[in-house]
Design a protein around this motif. Sequence first.
Motif, mmCIF file in Angstrom:
data_model
loop_
_atom_site.group_PDB
_atom_site.id
_atom_site.type_symbol
_atom_site.label_atom_id
_atom_site.label_comp_id
_atom_site.label_asym_id
_atom_site.label_seq_id
_atom_site.Cartn_x
_atom_site.Cartn_y
_atom_site.Cartn_z
ATOM 1 N N ALA A 181 -6.532 -3.409 -3.982
ATOM 2 C CA ALA A 181 -7.648 -4.356 -4.103
ATOM 3 C C ALA A 181 -8.167 -4.380 -5.542
ATOM 4 O O ALA A 181 -8.360 -5.460 -6.127
ATOM 5 N N GLU A 182 -8.382 -3.205 -6.115
ATOM 6 C CA GLU A 182 -8.968 -3.130 -7.468
ATOM 7 C C GLU A 182 -8.029 -3.738 -8.506
ATOM 8 O O GLU A 182 -8.474 -4.440 -9.419
ATOM 9 N N GLU A 183 -6.723 -3.482 -8.351
ATOM 10 C CA GLU A 183 -5.761 -4.040 -9.326
ATOM 11 C C GLU A 183 -5.772 -5.564 -9.270
ATOM 12 O O GLU A 183 -5.708 -6.233 -10.288
ATOM 13 N N ARG A 184 -5.880 -6.112 -8.047
ATOM 14 C CA ARG A 184 -5.902 -7.587 -7.934
ATOM 15 C C ARG A 184 -7.171 -8.156 -8.559
ATOM 16 O O ARG A 184 -7.128 -9.145 -9.294
ATOM 17 N N ILE A 185 -8.297 -7.505 -8.303
ATOM 18 C CA ILE A 185 -9.558 -7.995 -8.872
ATOM 19 C C ILE A 185 -9.491 -7.958 -10.399
ATOM 20 O O ILE A 185 -9.880 -8.910 -11.074
ATOM 21 N N GLU A 186 -8.944 -6.865 -10.937
ATOM 22 C CA GLU A 186 -8.851 -6.757 -12.404
ATOM 23 C C GLU A 186 -7.955 -7.837 -12.999
ATOM 24 O O GLU A 186 -8.279 -8.452 -14.002
ATOM 25 N N TYR A 226 -5.030 5.550 1.964
ATOM 26 C CA TYR A 226 -6.386 4.950 1.942
ATOM 27 C C TYR A 226 -6.817 4.680 0.494
ATOM 28 O O TYR A 226 -7.490 3.693 0.210
ATOM 29 N N LEU A 227 -6.377 5.577 -0.428
ATOM 30 C CA LEU A 227 -6.703 5.357 -1.842
ATOM 31 C C LEU A 227 -5.817 4.260 -2.429
ATOM 32 O O LEU A 227 -6.253 3.477 -3.274
ATOM 33 N N VAL A 284 0.846 -1.199 0.000
ATOM 34 C CA VAL A 284 0.000 0.000 0.000
ATOM 35 C C VAL A 284 0.883 1.252 0.000
ATOM 36 O O VAL A 284 0.637 2.204 -0.745
ATOM 37 N N ILE A 285 1.929 1.234 0.817
ATOM 38 C CA ILE A 285 2.820 2.400 0.898
ATOM 39 C C ILE A 285 3.542 2.602 -0.443
ATOM 40 O O ILE A 285 3.694 3.726 -0.927
ATOM 41 N N GLU A 286 3.936 1.489 -1.057
ATOM 42 C CA GLU A 286 4.592 1.550 -2.376
ATOM 43 C C GLU A 286 3.667 2.187 -3.416
ATOM 44 O O GLU A 286 4.089 3.063 -4.172
ATOM 45 N N ILE A 287 2.410 1.753 -3.436
ATOM 46 C CA ILE A 287 1.438 2.297 -4.412
ATOM 47 C C ILE A 287 1.200 3.781 -4.119
ATOM 48 O O ILE A 287 1.110 4.603 -5.035
ATOM 49 N N SER A 288 1.129 4.106 -2.828
ATOM 50 C CA SER A 288 0.919 5.499 -2.432
ATOM 51 C C SER A 288 2.042 6.384 -2.989
ATOM 52 O O SER A 288 1.797 7.476 -3.508
ATOM 53 N N LYS A 289 3.272 5.886 -2.929
ATOM 54 C CA LYS A 289 4.416 6.663 -3.436
ATOM 55 C C LYS A 289 4.416 6.657 -4.965
ATOM 56 O O LYS A 289 4.656 7.683 -5.595
#
Length: 366
Positions: free
Chosen positions: A339-344, A332-333, A320-325
């Motif tokens: 989650a959305e990337e895994r579902i896709e 939070y986003l 999450v921290i990696e994606i945030s950066k």
Amino acid sequence: MEIFKYMETYDYEQMVICQDKQSGLKAIICIHDTTLGPALGGTRMWTYDSEDAAIEDALRLARGMTYKNAAAGLNLGGGKTVIIGDPKKDKNEEMFRAFGRYIQGLNGRYITAEDVGTTVEDMDLIYQETPFVTGVSPAFGSSGNPSPVTAYGVYRGMKAAAKEAFGTDSLEGKTIAVQGVGHVAFTLCKHLHEEGASLIVTDINKEAVQRAVDAFGAKAVEPSEIYSVDCDIFAPCALGAIINDETIPQLKAKVIAGAANNQLRETTHGDLIHEMGIVYAPDYVINAGGVINVADELNGYNRDRAMRKVETIYDNIEKVIEISKRDKIPTYLAADRLAEERIERMRKSRSQFLLNERHILSQRVR
Ligand SMILES: NC(=O)C1=CN([C@@H]2O[C@H](COP(=O)(O)OP(=O)(O)OC[C@H]3O[C@@H](n4cnc5c(N)ncnc54)[C@H](O)[C@@H]3O)[C@@H](O)[C@H]2O)C=CC1
Ligand SMILES: O=C(O)CCC(=O)C(=O)O
């Protein structure tokens, strides 16, 4: 409310309205997304002010489970049920058996568990009618009390967040302010104390506070003081919506990492703490230990395997921290994006998943 409009906007799959006159059952089963697997989420029993309020709660909670399960790396989709009624007065055996038959009717698309207002005993009644229920009694292979497992997940997630803020994941010598020392937080405090952290605790229950003072040498403060104490980490483990306009200006912590659900009053508060440089461990990522634990029952519960999976909450917070950066967005986003990337990704390999789903469910059918 305009149900179809809402369901279309947030991509819901199904809602089942269950009514059983004999027992008084009035339930709403909501299935948000089953891309990753059958929808797993607890059953909440509550006295709602209106039918709309109950439907809205079921919809909101079901979608939350899609994100929680996906971010936790589980092969499960998101769903939830609300039963309209007073859990202290309105329960009866027929109600949960009737509800179990509704779940059975969904043939594995939805698997339930406990939530606010429901108990292990209620799950046992549901189990009389369907195998698609978790959190049943140990005699039926249950995983037992989830709180220590949730606590361990929060501890691991807190370490990952601390690494980002302080350059090391060691909590030795750190001062940690814990709001609410109930089931989850007491065990969390134990892990933190064993690692050499200093604890500041609060609770509206004086006995709970005293227990933490006696066991871990924690310093006690009044509930209203917990936001402004000098500390490195703030661990909200009681209520939702505690990160808000009134509390943010008081915070001295560099990290927020705790078990409570729905910690941000509004998403804008997540933006605000991000701008202040606070590392926020998103609630549904860090508190997923409970659902990871019950989900393990689907494979025949094994505590070691469940705990190994709970360990990965550390990695999930790091991701999450990696994606945030990477995307320059608040955590939070970033959690939603994880989650959305895994579902896709999994949507594209759905045929492969179906095999796995049948395998899991075949083990569950008696
Ligand atoms: N138990 C579990 O496995 C999981 C729990 N959670 C969430 O974690 C949080 C804690 O859960 P539990 O420990 O099971 O609940 P709990 O009810 O055992 O503990 C909550 C504690 O917070 C205290 N509290 C309530 N209002 C307060 C206030 N204004 N100020 C200070 N303390 C206050 C209560 O007196 C209680 O001791 C909840 O938000 C729950 O939804 C999330 C995932 C799983
Ligand atoms: O943890 C549970 O008992 C079920 C999962 C769930 O509904 C939740 O995590 O909110």
